[in-house]
Design a protein around this motif. Structure first.
Motif, short mmCIF file in Angstrom:
data_model
loop_
_atom_site.label_atom_id
_atom_site.label_comp_id
_atom_site.label_asym_id
_atom_site.label_seq_id
_atom_site.Cartn_x
_atom_site.Cartn_y
_atom_site.Cartn_z
N GLY A 209 0.86 -1.28 -0.11
CA GLY A 209 0.01 -0.01 -0.12
C GLY A 209 0.77 1.25 0.07
N THR A 210 0.39 2.38 -0.35
CA THR A 210 1.22 3.43 -0.39
C THR A 210 1.39 4.09 0.93
OG1 THR A 210 -0.75 4.93 -0.71
CG2 THR A 210 0.30 4.29 -2.63
N VAL A 211 0.60 3.60 1.77
CA VAL A 211 0.85 4.43 3.33
C VAL A 211 1.55 3.29 4.00
CG1 VAL A 211 -0.17 5.06 5.44
CG2 VAL A 211 -1.18 5.72 3.42
N ARG A 212 2.51 3.42 4.72
CA ARG A 212 3.40 2.35 5.09
C ARG A 212 2.80 2.07 6.49
NH1 ARG A 212 10.15 2.98 5.44
NH2 ARG A 212 10.37 3.96 3.77
N THR A 213 2.84 0.63 6.89
CA THR A 213 2.35 0.17 8.07
C THR A 213 3.50 0.44 9.31
OG1 THR A 213 3.30 -2.12 7.94
CG2 THR A 213 1.05 -1.59 6.86
N LYS A 214 3.07 0.33 10.59
CA LYS A 214 3.98 0.44 11.66
C LYS A 214 5.15 -0.31 11.64
CE LYS A 214 4.16 1.06 16.80
NZ LYS A 214 5.38 0.11 16.92
N ALA A 215 4.89 -1.68 11.20
CA ALA A 215 5.84 -2.68 10.81
C ALA A 215 6.88 -2.15 9.78
CB ALA A 215 5.53 -4.25 10.81
N GLU A 216 6.17 -1.99 8.78
CA GLU A 216 7.15 -1.58 7.60
C GLU A 216 7.92 -0.32 8.09
OE1 GLU A 216 3.93 -2.84 3.90
OE2 GLU A 216 4.08 -0.99 4.79
N ALA A 217 7.54 0.56 8.52
CA ALA A 217 8.19 1.93 9.00
C ALA A 217 9.24 1.85 9.99
CB ALA A 217 7.25 3.07 9.37
N GLU A 218 8.83 0.81 10.99
CA GLU A 218 9.83 0.50 12.21
C GLU A 218 10.55 -0.51 12.44
OE1 GLU A 218 7.36 1.62 15.72
OE2 GLU A 218 6.34 3.54 14.77
N GLY A 219 10.25 -1.43 11.50
CA GLY A 219 10.95 -2.87 11.51
C GLY A 219 12.42 -2.88 11.28
N PRO A 220 13.25 -3.81 11.66
CA PRO A 220 14.31 -3.69 11.52
C PRO A 220 15.02 -3.27 10.21
CG PRO A 220 13.95 -5.91 12.00
CD PRO A 220 12.66 -4.76 12.22
N LYS A 221 15.97 -2.62 9.69
CA LYS A 221 16.65 -2.54 8.70
C LYS A 221 17.20 -3.66 8.19
CE LYS A 221 16.85 2.64 9.32
NZ LYS A 221 15.89 2.79 8.42
N ASP A 222 17.82 -4.29 9.08
CA ASP A 222 18.57 -5.66 8.73
C ASP A 222 17.81 -7.12 8.51
OD1 ASP A 222 18.07 -6.09 11.48
OD2 ASP A 222 20.11 -6.58 11.99
N ALA A 223 16.40 -6.76 8.42
CA ALA A 223 15.51 -8.09 8.39
C ALA A 223 15.64 -8.63 7.19
CB ALA A 223 14.11 -7.47 8.59
N PHE A 224 15.20 -9.83 7.07
CA PHE A 224 15.65 -10.52 5.92
C PHE A 224 14.78 -10.18 4.65
CE2 PHE A 224 14.10 -14.21 3.25
CZ PHE A 224 15.20 -14.60 2.55
N LEU A 225 13.71 -9.62 4.96
CA LEU A 225 13.05 -8.99 3.97
C LEU A 225 12.77 -7.54 4.42
CD1 LEU A 225 11.50 -8.77 1.13
CD2 LEU A 225 9.38 -9.28 2.45
N ASN A 226 13.78 -6.64 4.13
CA ASN A 226 13.78 -5.24 4.76
C ASN A 226 12.97 -4.39 3.49
OD1 ASN A 226 15.54 -4.45 2.66
ND2 ASN A 226 17.43 -4.94 3.33
N TRP A 227 12.87 -3.11 4.32
CA TRP A 227 11.87 -2.12 3.33
C TRP A 227 12.68 -1.95 2.09
CZ3 TRP A 227 7.33 -0.66 2.77
CH2 TRP A 227 7.09 0.34 1.71
N GLU A 228 13.81 -1.68 1.78
CA GLU A 228 14.48 -1.31 0.79
C GLU A 228 14.23 -2.45 -0.36
OE1 GLU A 228 18.71 -0.62 -1.12
OE2 GLU A 228 18.59 -0.96 0.86
N LEU A 229 13.91 -3.73 0.15
CA LEU A 229 13.88 -4.89 -1.00
C LEU A 229 12.53 -4.92 -1.17
CD1 LEU A 229 15.27 -6.97 -2.48
CD2 LEU A 229 14.98 -8.59 -0.39
N ILE A 230 11.48 -4.63 -0.37
CA ILE A 230 10.03 -4.54 -0.19
C ILE A 230 9.90 -3.52 -1.47
CG2 ILE A 230 7.96 -3.89 0.58
CD1 ILE A 230 8.93 -5.24 3.30
N ASP A 231 10.41 -2.44 -1.35
CA ASP A 231 10.29 -1.18 -2.20
C ASP A 231 10.45 -1.78 -3.63
OD1 ASP A 231 9.31 1.69 -2.72
OD2 ASP A 231 11.51 1.69 -3.20
N ARG A 232 11.83 -2.23 -3.67
CA ARG A 232 12.35 -2.47 -5.14
C ARG A 232 11.36 -3.54 -5.75
NH1 ARG A 232 17.53 -4.61 -3.86
NH2 ARG A 232 18.09 -2.32 -3.38
#
Length: 333
Positions: A209-232
């Protein structure tokens, strides 16, 4: 070639990498795309002979195959096995039925569920943006229907498969595909006769979704599936010119049709408590449950995206297998 054209070619900028996904997909500035034949999961295949498997082409037009698995040990005379689709993940951009992590998980599914496993490939983005992958998931299910009514069925499958007990499981992007199949086919999957879909298992479904959820915005940057990869993944798979509120991405977005009136077969939704996609999975289950749908949500605290394929023999993966087994048993009649 003239001196001028040779000099121009020598001075023209070389293509440079503009996007990369887990080392197996690389996009360059000139629009070229390079895919590695090596999987991103470099693990050995645990093929000990306890599960038989083979590949079958289900869509010759697009060159798509699926991999079939069944336990090597024969069932009691006359007993047939449920059919369990496992649709792999990879953000719609990477992944394959032939990757070792996918194959190892399917080995476990075949043995632990005592089922025939159907693991289809689908067209990948950015070469084939959505809805290509979702259409291919539908074609894989239609292939099974064709087998069920064929006058010359594949005996490797037909001798053991119970076409009246079919379940569809999707992992991450595969979970998104499974959701759209559930919507399209409806309760009882009437268009698939004699195939009867009994339920769906959505493992960490890949919604956005265009609006980030709390987990997407605040989740660990080193997560296996991090936000940068989700966005890509979304940037490379969404139809060009669309946003992450596209109905294929966000089932509850401003452009999406309401799911309140949709008659669903039972759905099991699973997420890890440390998965950046957790909030969307939980919201999906809560909304459908509030509309009276038969839906169950299970969360594994502290675990990240894809824990069940990263370590298919862990305590939590074993617990998940028991939950799936119970879901199949409860919805097989």
């Amino acid at each position: 070639m003239s001196f001028e054209s040779t000099a121009a070619a020598a001075s023209s900028p070389q293509p440079y990498e503009v996007d990369e996904c887990r080392g197996v997909l690389r996009l360059y500035s000139d629009g070229s795309i390079v895919r590695s034949s090596k999987p991103s999961f470099d693990v050995p295949v645990n093929d000990d002979g306890s599960v038989l498997w083979k590949d079958v082409v289900f869509d010759p037009i697009h060159g798509l195959s699926l991999r079939l698995y069944k336990p090597a040990a024969q069932s009691p005379a006359g007993a047939k096995l449920p059919i369990y689709f496992y649709i792999h993940g990879g953000g719609f951009c990477i992944g394959s039925r032939a990757w070792p992590n996918c194959q190892n998980y399917c080995f476990r599914l075949a043995l632990e569920l005592r089922a025939v496993i159907v693991s289809p490939d689908y067209r990948l983005a950015p070469e084939n943006r959505l809805p290509a992958a979702i259409e291919d998931g539908y074609e894989a299910v239609k292939w099974l229907q064709a087998e069920a009514v064929s006058e010359e069925p594949d005996e490797w499958l037909s001798h053991v498969a119970d076409y009246g007990k079919v379940f569809v499981c999707g992992d991450s992007a595969g979970g998104n595909i499974a959701h759209h199949l559930a919507v399209r086919l409806g309760e009882g999957s009437p268009e698939l006769g004699p195939i009867r879909l009994r339920g769906y298992v959505l493992l960490a479904p890949f919604f956005g979704g265009t609006v980030r959820t709390k987990a997407e915005a605040e989740g660990p940057k080193d997560a296996f599936l991090n936000w940068e990869l989700i966005d890509r993944f979304w940037r490379l798979s969404i139809p060009i010119g669309e946003t992450r509120d596209h109905p294929l991405v966000n089932p509850f977005g401003p452009l999406s049709h309401s799911l309140e009136a949709v008659a669903f077969d039972p759905i099991l939704v699973v997420a890890g408590g440390s998965d950046l996609l957790k909030d969307r999975a939980e919201d999906y289950a809560r909304r459908l449950k509030n509309w009276g749908k038969k839906i169950e949500y299970v969360q594994f605290e502290g675990l990240q995206h894809g824990f069940f394929t990263i370590d298919p023999n862990s305590k939590d993966s074993n617990e998940l297998m028991l939950i799936i087994n119970r879901f199949i048993a409860e919805n097989s009649s």
